[in-house]
Design an enzyme around this catalytic site. Structure first.
Site, PDB file in Angstrom:
ATOM      1  N   GLY A 122      22.049   9.232  52.565  1.00  0.00           N
ATOM      2  CA  GLY A 122      21.766  10.653  52.637  1.00  0.00           C
ATOM      3  C   GLY A 122      22.199  11.350  51.362  1.00  0.00           C
ATOM      4  CB  CYS A 123      23.891  14.506  50.733  1.00  0.00           C
ATOM      5  SG  CYS A 123      25.130  14.664  52.021  1.00  0.00           S
ATOM      6  N   GLY A 124      24.981  11.127  49.853  1.00  0.00           N
ATOM      7  CA  GLY A 124      26.005  10.399  49.097  1.00  0.00           C
ATOM      8  C   GLY A 124      27.391  10.664  49.610  1.00  0.00           C
ATOM      9  CB  CYS A 126      27.444  14.162  53.088  1.00  0.00           C
ATOM     10  SG  CYS A 126      27.305  15.650  52.078  1.00  0.00           S
TER      11      CYS A 126
END
Length: 279
Positions: A122-124, A126
């Site tokens: 996803g957003c790393g 997160c």
């Protein structure tokens, strides 16, 4: 704790222009007037552990050895100063490099952390693993009495003597240490508030200054990262000249850290240890 009036071992007031600044010319909007002023410098410091690149930090180019030691401990890369075997600095201008040799067990733990970060989706950052790294399980401190009120009297004025770069050109944060006798011992400065505290912790370690019963002082706002750094360093009291965040207060209370905010125009505010039934 000693409740005698604090002693200040500050350097002489007349100090040379700090090496971590340079003079730059400027003019007004219509170019009718010009002058020069000193500005704080910053450099990119690339840090590698056992030959593996870990981070690039923007730092003020002073006390870099202190920073490396404090950053390594405060970031949880090492658990004990003895885990650092060697630090080699190189580079010039705005590009600096640090090659750090650490113990095998510390390097293995570091590689495990890197492997977890690489596996997030996803957003790393997160990912669950990254959140766990941001909120690590740290040991609670044994707890210590609050410092006497005398230690904090006129503190804002007294710490100025430990901020040569700040007095010279501004634009930097400072972190200072007061020992168990209420004596201001040393300070470190940096454009980054985390960096200033890392430098201070590194200086305490490298100079073998006992932290038991002492007080760390930061001129910046107090967020969770600063709480974690002083917990890892074993410092039992943190004084902030700016307000703490709510999460910082929660962690201070959970880990028996004395957390005190010293407002500019009012009495010190003790957020931790918490009073009964206090929010």
């Amino acid at each position: 704790m000693n409740d005698k009036p604090p002693v200040c071992s500050a350097p002489a007031e007349k100090i040379p222009a700090p090496a971590a600044s340079q003079s730059y010319r400027y003019c007004n909007l219509d170019h009718s007037q010009s002058d020069s002023t000193a500005l704080a410098e910053e450099v990119a410091l690339a840090i590698a552990y056992n030959g593996i690149s870990q981070a690039v930090m923007l730092v003020t180019p002073s006390d870099l050895e202190d920073f490396i030691v404090g950053f390594s401990l405060g970031s949880g890369i090492i658990e004990h100063p003895a885990d650092i075997y060697d630090v080699q600095l190189s580079g010039d201008g705005s590009a600096q490099y640090a090659q750090v040799t650490i113990a095998n067990r510390a390097f293995w733990n570091l590689k495990q952390q890197r492997r977890q970060l690489a596996g997030t989706s996803g957003c790393g950052l997160c990912g669950v693993e990254a959140v766990e790294q941001a909120l690590p399980n740290l040991k609670a401190l044994p707890g210590t009495p609050l410092p006497p009120a005398q230690w904090l009297e006129g503190l804002r004025q007294r710490i100025g003597q430990f901020q040569p770069l700040g007095q010279h050109c501004g634009a930097v944060h400072a972190a200072l240490f007061m020992n168990a006798q209420g004596q201001l011992l040393l300070g470190r400065e940096d454009i980054g508030r985390h960096n200033a505290l890392d430098k201070l912790i590194g200086a305490l370690i490298r100079q073998q200054i006992p932290v038991n019963g002492g007080v760390a002082i930061v001129t910046s706002r107090c967020s969770l990262e600063l709480i974690q750094k002083v917990l890892r360093a074993g410092i039992q009291t943190l004084v902030s000249l700016s307000s703490p965040t709510g999460l910082a207060v929660q962690w201070a209370r959970q880990h028996n850290l004395n957390l005190i905010h010293l407002p500019q125009k009012s009495a010190p505010r003790v957020y931790s240890p918490a009073m009964e039934n206090q929010a």
